[in-house]
Design a protein around this motif. Sequence first.
Motif, mmCIF file in Angstrom:
data_model
loop_
_atom_site.group_PDB
_atom_site.id
_atom_site.type_symbol
_atom_site.label_atom_id
_atom_site.label_comp_id
_atom_site.label_asym_id
_atom_site.label_seq_id
_atom_site.Cartn_x
_atom_site.Cartn_y
_atom_site.Cartn_z
ATOM 1 N N UNK A 11 0.698 -1.076 -0.049
ATOM 2 C CA UNK A 11 0.188 0.095 -0.209
ATOM 3 C C UNK A 11 0.889 1.283 -0.042
ATOM 4 N N UNK A 12 1.908 1.241 0.879
ATOM 5 C CA UNK A 12 2.686 2.391 0.813
ATOM 6 C C UNK A 12 3.382 2.640 -0.501
ATOM 7 N N UNK A 13 3.774 1.546 -0.981
ATOM 8 C CA UNK A 13 4.597 1.721 -2.349
ATOM 9 C C UNK A 13 3.709 2.145 -3.305
ATOM 10 N N UNK A 14 2.309 1.772 -3.380
ATOM 11 C CA UNK A 14 1.350 2.209 -4.473
ATOM 12 C C UNK A 14 1.264 3.903 -4.179
ATOM 13 N N UNK A 15 1.258 4.067 -2.830
ATOM 14 C CA UNK A 15 1.156 5.685 -2.733
ATOM 15 C C UNK A 15 2.379 6.208 -3.320
ATOM 16 N N UNK A 16 3.455 5.607 -2.801
ATOM 17 C CA UNK A 16 4.748 6.301 -3.625
ATOM 18 C C UNK A 16 4.996 6.642 -4.918
ATOM 19 N N UNK A 17 4.442 5.691 -5.704
ATOM 20 C CA UNK A 17 4.334 5.491 -7.206
ATOM 21 C C UNK A 17 3.390 6.475 -7.575
ATOM 22 N N UNK A 18 2.099 6.661 -7.095
ATOM 23 C CA UNK A 18 1.259 7.389 -7.548
ATOM 24 C C UNK A 18 1.534 9.026 -7.301
ATOM 25 N N UNK A 19 2.265 9.140 -6.143
ATOM 26 C CA UNK A 19 2.915 10.701 -5.984
ATOM 27 C C UNK A 19 3.819 11.047 -7.047
ATOM 28 N N UNK A 20 4.605 10.042 -7.331
ATOM 29 C CA UNK A 20 5.697 10.537 -8.296
ATOM 30 C C UNK A 20 4.961 10.348 -9.894
ATOM 31 N N UNK A 21 4.093 9.677 -10.168
ATOM 32 C CA UNK A 21 3.326 9.660 -11.410
ATOM 33 C C UNK A 21 2.598 10.906 -11.376
ATOM 34 N N UNK A 22 2.052 11.586 -10.266
ATOM 35 C CA UNK A 22 1.407 12.781 -10.358
ATOM 36 C C UNK A 22 2.394 13.922 -10.723
ATOM 37 N N UNK A 23 3.468 13.980 -10.066
ATOM 38 C CA UNK A 23 4.450 14.944 -10.162
ATOM 39 C C UNK A 23 5.028 14.657 -11.732
ATOM 40 N N UNK A 24 5.164 13.733 -12.236
ATOM 41 C CA UNK A 24 5.732 13.671 -13.557
ATOM 42 C C UNK A 24 4.793 14.205 -14.590
ATOM 43 N N UNK A 25 3.558 13.861 -14.288
ATOM 44 C CA UNK A 25 2.505 14.543 -15.168
ATOM 45 C C UNK A 25 2.450 15.974 -15.031
ATOM 46 N N UNK A 26 2.736 16.506 -13.889
ATOM 47 C CA UNK A 26 2.794 17.929 -13.600
ATOM 48 C C UNK A 26 4.016 18.597 -14.403
ATOM 49 N N UNK A 27 5.209 17.914 -14.415
ATOM 50 C CA UNK A 27 6.374 18.502 -15.279
ATOM 51 C C UNK A 27 6.063 18.248 -16.623
ATOM 52 N N UNK A 28 5.248 17.248 -17.252
ATOM 53 C CA UNK A 28 5.187 17.033 -18.579
ATOM 54 C C UNK A 28 4.201 18.199 -18.912
ATOM 55 N N UNK A 29 3.330 18.624 -18.232
ATOM 56 C CA UNK A 29 2.360 19.696 -18.681
ATOM 57 C C UNK A 29 3.169 21.135 -18.618
ATOM 58 N N UNK A 30 4.109 21.236 -17.631
ATOM 59 C CA UNK A 30 4.915 22.278 -17.850
ATOM 60 C C UNK A 30 5.842 22.313 -19.137
ATOM 61 N N UNK A 31 6.382 21.201 -19.406
ATOM 62 C CA UNK A 31 7.257 21.105 -20.625
ATOM 63 C C UNK A 31 6.318 21.538 -21.673
ATOM 64 N N UNK A 32 5.257 20.919 -21.882
ATOM 65 C CA UNK A 32 4.250 21.408 -23.113
ATOM 66 C C UNK A 32 3.905 22.736 -22.984
ATOM 67 N N UNK A 33 3.625 23.400 -21.960
ATOM 68 C CA UNK A 33 3.177 24.906 -21.748
ATOM 69 C C UNK A 33 4.403 25.765 -22.019
ATOM 70 N N UNK A 34 5.543 25.423 -21.512
ATOM 71 C CA UNK A 34 6.616 26.208 -21.552
ATOM 72 C C UNK A 34 7.732 26.129 -22.649
ATOM 73 N N UNK A 35 7.852 25.025 -22.940
ATOM 74 C CA UNK A 35 9.069 24.590 -23.799
ATOM 75 C C UNK A 35 8.632 23.843 -25.239
ATOM 76 N N UNK A 36 7.240 23.501 -25.538
ATOM 77 C CA UNK A 36 6.908 22.900 -26.824
ATOM 78 C C UNK A 36 6.921 23.974 -27.758
ATOM 79 N N UNK A 37 6.866 23.419 -29.130
ATOM 80 C CA UNK A 37 6.768 24.534 -30.325
ATOM 81 C C UNK A 37 7.925 24.945 -30.942
ATOM 82 N N UNK A 38 9.211 24.268 -30.497
ATOM 83 C CA UNK A 38 10.417 24.413 -31.317
ATOM 84 C C UNK A 38 10.965 25.755 -31.357
#
Length: 86
Positions: A11-38
């Motif tokens: 259970x704790x490991x699943x929580x750990x994975x979910x937290x890091x997946x959420x942060x990764x999704x946030x980082x990918x959204x920032x990348x798309x917003x701020x650095x996409x488009x070439x």
Amino acid sequence: DAVLGEVDLSPELRRHIALHEERLAQYRAIEQRDFAGGKPLSRAQQIQSMILKKGMLYETGEVAWGRELLAVLQAPTDQDGPSTSP
């Protein structure tokens, strides 16, 4: 298991994975917003982009590690472990 015996870490490991997946999704959204488009980036933006990429690499690694460990924890146990005799 290794040191903890019969403690279920899943259970704790699943929580750990979910937290890091959420942060990764946030980082990918920032990348798309701020650095996409070439478009050309300033030096400061390039540095920010590299720092973001480092964060994404970290989060990706944490998710992969967590999933791998979860698979180990969910596998059937071998009480005696692998044979060490020749």
